[in-house]
Design an enzyme around this catalytic site. Structure first.
Site, PDB file in Angstrom:
ATOM      1  N   TRP A  42     -12.604  15.571  -6.236  1.00 60.30           N
ATOM      2  CA  TRP A  42     -12.051  16.241  -5.062  1.00 60.30           C
ATOM      3  C   TRP A  42     -12.894  17.413  -4.625  1.00 60.30           C
ATOM      4  CZ3 TRP A  42      -9.453  13.202  -2.323  1.00 60.30           C
ATOM      5  CH2 TRP A  42      -8.603  12.264  -2.895  1.00 60.30           C
TER       6      TRP A  42
ATOM      7  N   ASP B 144      -7.987  24.347  -3.800  1.00 63.50           N
ATOM      8  CA  ASP B 144      -7.294  23.087  -3.504  1.00 63.50           C
ATOM      9  C   ASP B 144      -6.363  22.843  -4.693  1.00 63.50           C
ATOM     10  OD1 ASP B 144      -6.407  20.497  -3.232  1.00 63.50           O
ATOM     11  OD2 ASP B 144      -8.408  19.593  -3.051  1.00 63.50           O
TER      12      ASP B 144
ATOM     13  N   LYS C  51       1.731  14.885  -3.821  1.00 59.87           N
ATOM     14  CA  LYS C  51       1.602  14.834  -5.270  1.00 59.87           C
ATOM     15  C   LYS C  51       2.841  15.466  -5.915  1.00 59.87           C
ATOM     16  CE  LYS C  51      -2.421  13.226  -4.307  1.00 59.87           C
ATOM     17  NZ  LYS C  51      -3.650  13.963  -4.133  1.00 59.87           N
TER      18      LYS C  51
HETATM   19  C1  LIG Z   1      -4.893  13.742  -3.261  1.00 58.31           C
HETATM   20  C2  LIG Z   1      -5.801  14.909  -3.202  1.00 58.31           C
HETATM   21  C3  LIG Z   1      -6.533  15.219  -2.043  1.00 58.31           C
HETATM   22  C4  LIG Z   1      -6.554  14.325  -0.834  1.00 58.31           C
HETATM   23  O1  LIG Z   1      -5.423  14.373  -0.117  1.00 58.31           O
HETATM   24  P1  LIG Z   1      -5.230  13.457   1.188  1.00 58.31           P
HETATM   25  O2  LIG Z   1      -3.876  13.864   1.613  1.00 58.31           O
HETATM   26  O3  LIG Z   1      -5.358  12.035   0.773  1.00 58.31           O
HETATM   27  O4  LIG Z   1      -6.264  13.843   2.171  1.00 58.31           O
HETATM   28  C5  LIG Z   1      -7.325  16.334  -2.061  1.00 58.31           C
HETATM   29  N1  LIG Z   1      -7.405  17.130  -3.147  1.00 58.31           N
HETATM   30  C6  LIG Z   1      -6.720  16.856  -4.279  1.00 58.31           C
HETATM   31  C7  LIG Z   1      -6.842  17.761  -5.447  1.00 58.31           C
HETATM   32  C8  LIG Z   1      -5.903  15.744  -4.340  1.00 58.31           C
HETATM   33  O5  LIG Z   1      -5.226  15.461  -5.461  1.00 58.31           O
END
Ligand SMILES: *Cc1c(COP(=O)(O)O)cnc(C)c1O
Length: 363
Positions: free
Chosen positions: A101, A175, A199
């Site tokens: 990521w 993030d 998530k």
């Molecule tokens: C799932 C995830 C993303 C991507 O998210 P999307 O909604 O699919 O764009 C980005 N960063 C992390 C840490 C993730 O787990």
């Protein structure tokens, strides 16, 4: 109704009481005669839902008053562009790449600014974290980006880096998509936090951005107005139609979190669940998790069987027992058990019981 245990990395299991409440309120929200999906986002009813969701989130995460809470669209990957469009001023940005990521964030940023790799754990196969003291941070960087829980590689910062202690004045961007609300956030170390909801806090379609006031108002001219944090903040996340139903569901999750004891209790449970599974893996002499013990994720636990030919039988047996979506990400292989806030301890126990049984019959 007893549902299976769902170990999906995302979109992921939601707390059953939240789904039941949403079902009960589906046709008529609080006597309004409308589903939340059918309401004007500018109406009194949705206004209440949004205000309550923001207030609950602020309370849960102890968000200081000088941060704005934005409910946006675009997901985590959208933020990989939206953050540099708003914060980079087209200048230097430092990235710490610790898995898929943060790697994607680093790549995407190059379209809008001048990113550089301050540190990377690629050499370890993303099974460790580079110590902050070794990061090559550039003076004058607009911000420093880290992914605090790498959902695919199962690596988690157990502590946020203290950039000031490293002699760096730049704000930290995190993030935290896949572990938000599973542990407290030290806001004194953070300039901006973003998280896709799917998530740990709701359905796909809502993206949470929590941003310090002084970072607003510096968007590049090419930044779409709907993604300009200043404009979104000035319009209380309603510059354009927000993802209303997703915000409502996230709000129900926040209320559930409060009833269950808040983030401190979620952290206690996350430690208990993940320790149970890691201890079993390490003691099994059969299953393997390759991540350094100091940075193993409490949320996403990748693990391997001794022989890839056992993967399909393992997954089939798991499904039969009501243990769903354990297949690992294709870039890593093997299995991955995601143990988010909605996963009860009994789910982790059921997983370990099954793993023990499978190893005994195939070992
Ligand atoms: C799932 C995830 C993303 C991507 O998210 P999307 O909604 O699919 O764009 C980005 N960063 C992390 C840490 C993730 O787990």
């Amino acid at each position: 109704m007893k549902r299976p245990y769902n170990f999906s990395a995302g979109p992921a299991a939601l707390p059953q009481p939240v789904l039941e409440q949403a079902a009960a309120e589906m046709l008529d929200w609080h006597g309004s005669g409308m589903s939340v999906m059918e309401m004007s986002h500018r109406g009194r009813e949705f206004g209440e839902i949004l205000d309550q969701a923001e207030a609950d989130l602020r309370e849960l995460l102890a968000v200081p008053a000088h941060f704005k809470v934005l409910f946006m669209q675009g997901g985590g990957l959208g933020e990989n562009a939206i953050v540099p469009l708003n914060l980079s001023r087209g200048g230097l940005v430092d990235f710490v790449v610790t898995g898929s990521w943060s790697g994607k964030s680093y790549k995407e940023a190059a379209r809008y600014c001048n990113p550089a790799l301050a540190a990377s754990s690629e050499a370890s196969g993303y099974t460790s974290l580079p110590p902050p003291a070794t990061w090559r941070l550039r003076g004058g960087a607009s911000y420093v980006h880290v992914c605090t829980n790498e959902t695919i590689h199962g690596v988690e910062f157990q502590q946020l880096p203290d950039l000031r202690a490293l002699g760096c004045d730049a704000p930290l961007v995190i993030d935290c998509s896949s572990h938000i609300a599973s542990r407290p956030i030290d806001w004194s170390r953070v300039g901006l936090a973003f998280a896709g909801a799917q998530k740990n806090i709701g359905p796909a379609g809502v993206t949470l951005v929590i941003v310090r006031d002084d970072l607003l108002g510096h968007a590049l001219p090419v930044c779409p107005s709907a993604f300009d944090y200043r404009i979104v903040a000035d319009n209380r996340s309603m510059y354009n139609t927000p993802p209303t139903y997703g915000i409502y569901l996230a709000g129900l999750v926040f209320q559930w979190l409060k009833r269950e004891g808040g983030v401190a209790e979620m952290e206690r449970r996350a430690i208990e669940r993940s320790t149970l599974v890691y201890d079993f893996i390490d003691g099994s002499g059969w299953y393997v998790n390759r991540v350094d013990r100091s940075c193993r994720s409490r949320m996403n636990l990748p693990f391997f069987l001794p022989d890839d030919r056992l993967n399909e039988p393992f997954l089939a047996g798991a499904r039969e027992r009501g243990l769903l979506q354990l297949k690992g990400h294709k870039s890593v292989g093997g299995m991955r058990a995601s143990l988010y806030n909605a996963m009860p301890l009994d789910g982790a126990r059921a997983l370990v019981d099954y793993m023990r049984e499978f190893a005994a019959s195939h070992g």
